[in-house]
Design a protein around this motif. Structure first.
Motif, PDB file in Angstrom:
ATOM      1  N   ARG A 265       1.835 -16.029  -1.007  1.00  0.00           N
ATOM      2  CA  ARG A 265       3.289 -16.273  -1.114  1.00  0.00           C
ATOM      3  C   ARG A 265       3.952 -15.221  -1.986  1.00  0.00           C
ATOM      4  N   ALA A 266       3.186 -14.728  -2.963  1.00  0.00           N
ATOM      5  CA  ALA A 266       3.716 -13.685  -3.848  1.00  0.00           C
ATOM      6  C   ALA A 266       3.610 -12.301  -3.223  1.00  0.00           C
ATOM      7  N   GLY A 267       3.032 -12.231  -2.001  1.00  0.00           N
ATOM      8  CA  GLY A 267       2.938 -10.948  -1.314  1.00  0.00           C
ATOM      9  C   GLY A 267       1.605 -10.252  -1.464  1.00  0.00           C
ATOM     10  N   ALA A 268       0.588 -10.972  -1.945  1.00  0.00           N
ATOM     11  CA  ALA A 268      -0.723 -10.355  -2.143  1.00  0.00           C
ATOM     12  C   ALA A 268      -1.437 -10.174  -0.818  1.00  0.00           C
ATOM     13  N   VAL A 269      -2.128  -9.040  -0.673  1.00  0.00           N
ATOM     14  CA  VAL A 269      -2.913  -8.734   0.519  1.00  0.00           C
ATOM     15  C   VAL A 269      -4.236  -8.133   0.088  1.00  0.00           C
ATOM     16  N   ARG A 270      -5.145  -7.977   1.060  1.00  0.00           N
ATOM     17  CA  ARG A 270      -6.407  -7.304   0.791  1.00  0.00           C
ATOM     18  C   ARG A 270      -6.172  -5.797   0.688  1.00  0.00           C
ATOM     19  N   ALA A 271      -7.056  -5.114  -0.009  1.00  0.00           N
ATOM     20  CA  ALA A 271      -6.897  -3.664  -0.192  1.00  0.00           C
ATOM     21  C   ALA A 271      -6.914  -2.929   1.137  1.00  0.00           C
ATOM     22  N   ARG A 272      -7.701  -3.424   2.096  1.00  0.00           N
ATOM     23  CA  ARG A 272      -7.792  -2.745   3.379  1.00  0.00           C
ATOM     24  C   ARG A 272      -6.510  -2.854   4.187  1.00  0.00           C
ATOM     25  N   ASP A 273      -5.663  -3.827   3.809  1.00  0.00           N
ATOM     26  CA  ASP A 273      -4.405  -4.018   4.525  1.00  0.00           C
ATOM     27  C   ASP A 273      -3.243  -3.277   3.890  1.00  0.00           C
TER      28      ASP A 273
END
Length: 478
Positions: A265-273
């Motif tokens: 919800r805070a906008g976190a994603v995986r590094a690969r993305d």
């Protein structure tokens, strides 16, 4: 330190201090000569405010002195939560809040590690710039607070940072590139895994720690920092991981879903993305960006792990390095001694070995001899050489690392006895044809090996200096 002065500082008795000063007026002037600790250290650690006030009136310079462990009086007062003492010390000099001790840790670092909320508030009001201090590992007080699971302290710090618009402190990285959000998710995973292993009282304690870490993550994500873009939820550490990567690296199923949803919800994603991935991307023929191969990435991560565990003079203390080397030396001594007594293949248990002369069927005494030595002399000889090399160096290391220890003579007698026990055992199991060779290796070769290694190190040093000198001359000529 004078015994009477020590007792007065420990008990906080100002009357005893004044009486001692009347008897020996220069006692406070000579204390720094023969001791690494002054009475202000002791009184500050014990929390005796009136005694601290009196010492500061007589010798205010004591407030800046570090003891032999690298702690100032303010370090000790802050760590123990003595707010009044902290206030008295900061009144003498507000810059004491930024004084660096062992590993460049300030008093605020110790207050943060212990969760001394009142002390933190007092130091913020007197010395606001102390929050910017970092340790040798580039850890801020926020990093240390999260690592030690102090929710009250992290809450006070985050609120203070937001009120004074110092939001950049929330995104500072330590030596490994970790932000406080990385550490919070990592500590959560660690405690969740421990929770599944331990039971009873310890399990309940870790459950409490887990709930606190959950609150820390919720605080960091819900304090308005993510919506305003102040907190970098997708910061990448030196291992190429975001906070979401750390969370999903070791699934624990203990609150993972809730935390992952909050991060997303805070906008976190995986590094690969991430479009700004720290690893190079490659475009395929159809225009789709592909991630790099696993091998380069894994190699990059491995190199960083090796770099992380390297010994560093400014970070690792000599005492810790000595303890680690002692453990390694003892392990090597144990392993090589044990394999010397029980060589590969074992030893013969009887004398049923006869000479090859059929006319003279005399029995050869082979009981207790190495089976490998009687069957393959070359393999046994190599075994003796390298096992003796490892064994001889371990007592030598132990002797160096325990230099000037108590009971030094007794320890050296033990080492010598162990050395000769090994020599006797190896000589006993060696076959007749290799007994003299084994004797030379286990005694003469093992004895001179440390000296040879010292000589080789000196030769290598001289060669390096010569090569460096030649390279510098060649650069000068160019």
């Amino acid at each position: 330190m004078d015994t009477k002065l020590f007792e007065s500082a420990w008990t906080g008795n100002v009357d005893d201090l004044n009486m001692l000063l009347r008897e020996t007026p220069l006692v406070l002037h000579t204390i720094s000569v023969d001791s690494g600790e002054n009475p202000l250290h002791i009184a500050s650690a014990a929390g005796h405010t009136s005694y601290v006030r009196e010492i500061l009136r007589l010798r205010p310079e004591y407030a800046k002195e570090l003891n032999k462990d690298g702690f100032s009086p303010l370090h000790m007062a802050a760590a123990n939560g003595h707010v009044e003492v902290v206030r008295e010390l900061l009144n003498v000099d507000r810059k004491l809040g930024c004084i660096e001790g062992r590993d460049n840790k300030t008093p605020l670092h110790f207050a943060a590690m212990k969760g001394r909320v009142d002390v933190i508030g007092e130091m913020f009001s007197c010395c606001a710039e102390c929050i910017e201090g970092v340790t040798v590992q580039k850890e801020t007080c926020l990093h240390l607070t999260v690592m030690n699971i102090q929710f009250g302290a992290i809450k006070v710090m985050v609120q203070w940072i937001l009120e004074r618009q110092k939001e950049d402190l929330l995104n500072l990285k330590d030596e490994q590139g970790n932000t406080i959000l990385h550490l919070a998710t990592w500590k959560k995973q660690r405690h969740a895994s421990e929770q599944s292993v331990f039971v009873s009282y310890q399990a309940m304690r870790w459950l409490d720690d887990f709930s606190v870490l959950f609150q820390v993550i919720e605080l960091l994500l819900g304090c308005g920092t993510t919506s305003s873009g102040l907190l970098e939820v997708n910061a990448v550490n030196q291992c190429g991981l975001t906070a979401l990567d750390v969370l999903q690296m070791f699934p624990s199923e203990a609150g993972d879903r809730e935390i992952a949803e909050a991060l997303q919800r805070a906008g976190a994603v995986r590094a690969r993305d991430l479009s700004t991935s720290p690893f190079p991307s490659y475009a395929s023929s159809n225009g789709i960006i592909n991630q790099p191969e696993t091998r380069p990435r894994c190699q990059w991560l491995t190199d960083n792990v090796v770099e992380y565990f390297k010994f560093k003079k400014d970070r690792d203390s000599p005492s810790e390095a000595r303890s680690a080397l002692l453990v390694i030396a003892v392990l090597v001594a144990t392993a090589t001694f044990q394999v010397g007594l029980n060589p590969p293949g074992g030893t013969r248990q009887d004398d049923n070995i006869y000479s090859p002369n059929r006319n003279n069927r005399t029995s050869l005494s082979q009981a207790g001899k190495s089976i490998m030595g009687t069957n393959n002399g070359i393999s046994f000889a190599l075994f003796v050489v390298f096992n003796s090399l490892g064994f001889s160096m371990s007592p030598f290391m132990i002797n160096i690392l325990t230099s000037k220890f108590p009971l030094q003579l007794e320890l050296q007698i033990c080492i010598i006895a162990l050395f000769f026990t090994y020599n006797t055992a190896m000589g006993t199991i060696a076959p007749r044809g290799l007994s003299f060779f084994t004797f030379l290796i286990t005694t003469v070769f093992s004895t001179i090996t440390p000296l040879v290694i010292r000589l080789v190190k000196r030769i290598i040093k001289v060669v390096k200096q010569l090569v460096t000198g030649i390279c510098q001359k060649m650069k000068t000529l160019d």
